[in-house]
Design a protein around this motif. Structure first.
Motif, PDB file in Angstrom:
ATOM      1  N   VAL A  36      -2.073   8.798   0.599  1.00  0.00           N
ATOM      2  CA  VAL A  36      -3.000   9.751  -0.007  1.00  0.00           C
ATOM      3  C   VAL A  36      -3.215  10.996   0.845  1.00  0.00           C
ATOM      4  CG1 VAL A  36      -5.390  10.091  -0.752  1.00  0.00           C
ATOM      5  CG2 VAL A  36      -4.156   8.046  -1.439  1.00  0.00           C
ATOM      6  N   ARG A  65       0.831  -1.213   0.000  1.00  0.00           N
ATOM      7  CA  ARG A  65       0.000   0.000   0.000  1.00  0.00           C
ATOM      8  C   ARG A  65       0.862   1.257   0.000  1.00  0.00           C
ATOM      9  NH1 ARG A  65      -3.916   0.534   4.322  1.00  0.00           N
ATOM     10  NH2 ARG A  65      -4.650   2.231   3.013  1.00  0.00           N
ATOM     11  N   HIS A 124      -0.938  -3.118  -7.537  1.00  0.00           N
ATOM     12  CA  HIS A 124      -2.292  -2.567  -7.398  1.00  0.00           C
ATOM     13  C   HIS A 124      -3.329  -3.672  -7.307  1.00  0.00           C
ATOM     14  CE1 HIS A 124      -2.484   1.855  -7.645  1.00  0.00           C
ATOM     15  NE2 HIS A 124      -1.342   1.769  -8.273  1.00  0.00           N
ATOM     16  N   ASP A 174      -1.118   4.286  -2.066  1.00  0.00           N
ATOM     17  CA  ASP A 174      -2.454   4.201  -1.480  1.00  0.00           C
ATOM     18  C   ASP A 174      -2.466   4.671  -0.025  1.00  0.00           C
ATOM     19  OD1 ASP A 174      -5.169   3.440  -1.483  1.00  0.00           O
ATOM     20  OD2 ASP A 174      -4.665   1.474  -0.635  1.00  0.00           O
ATOM     21  N   LYS A 199      -5.805  -4.077  -4.230  1.00  0.00           N
ATOM     22  CA  LYS A 199      -7.239  -3.881  -4.475  1.00  0.00           C
ATOM     23  C   LYS A 199      -8.046  -5.171  -4.324  1.00  0.00           C
ATOM     24  CE  LYS A 199      -6.473   0.385  -5.108  1.00  0.00           C
ATOM     25  NZ  LYS A 199      -6.628   1.285  -3.996  1.00  0.00           N
TER      26      LYS A 199
END
Length: 190
Positions: free
Chosen positions: A111, A103, A167, A108, A171
């Motif tokens: 952020v 992450r 990713h 991610d 995800k």
């Protein structure tokens, strides 16, 4: 028995990395981190001046680990093509073993954090691409790849593949392993 300063710092980073493995991917607060460690927020700030510094500690760990492994490959492997073939699974395997770090690698977890953290991850990506480019150039000079090969484009495609697999892993809530199907896909990249 109280932990030594370096041990507590490491414990904070390990706990942060573990919290990043939460598939819900919610923003991590220092209050939640302190609660998980059963210490006060002030105790966290005795070891790190800010939450950004904690993330920087994770990024340093990622950099040291990945580039340590990549440097080992490029030092020991004499074939440029085999260097690339070895680097790809190392990058994907690191993510598989360190879901929380994945992450961070994809940005991610960064952020809502300080912009300099994302810049640093971007630089890490650039360094990885540069290493792939260098190994591909080496493969061209060794005659393993054609002289007209656009190694810049190929290094970019390989890195985009790796980041894409990171990713997918994140995800999928860490269910779809980044190394899944790699054996069949690697020849397509090279």
């Amino acid at each position: 028995m109280p932990l030594k300063r370096g041990e507590r710092k490491l414990q904070i980073l390990q706990t942060l990395a573990a919290m990043l493995q939460d598939p819900a991917g919610e923003k991590i607060t220092t209050a939640a981190l302190a609660e998980k460690l059963e210490v006060s927020e002030a105790a966290l700030y005795r070891h790190f001046a800010s939450k950004a510094q904690m993330y920087e500690g994770l990024i340093e760990f990622i950099e040291q680990t990945l580039f340590g492994l990549v440097n080992k490959i490029t030092t020991e492997e004499t074939s440029g093509l085999r260097q690339v073939e070895a680097i790809i699974p190392v990058l994907l395997g690191f993510a598989a073993k360190n879901p929380g770090m994945t992450r961070v690698l994809i940005g991610d977890a960064l952020v809502h954090e300080h912009e300099r953290l994302q810049i640093r991850i971007n630089q890490l990506h650039d360094r990885l691409e540069s290493q792939l480019r260098q190994s591909l150039r080496f493969a061209v000079t060794q005659g393993e790849l054609p002289e007209n090969r656009d190694v810049n484009a190929q290094a970019n495609v390989i890195l985009a593949f790796v980041i894409g697999r990171w990713h997918q892993f994140a995800k999928s809530r860490f269910k779809r392993l980044p190394t899944e199907g790699l054996e069949a896909q690697t020849p397509m990249l090279l």
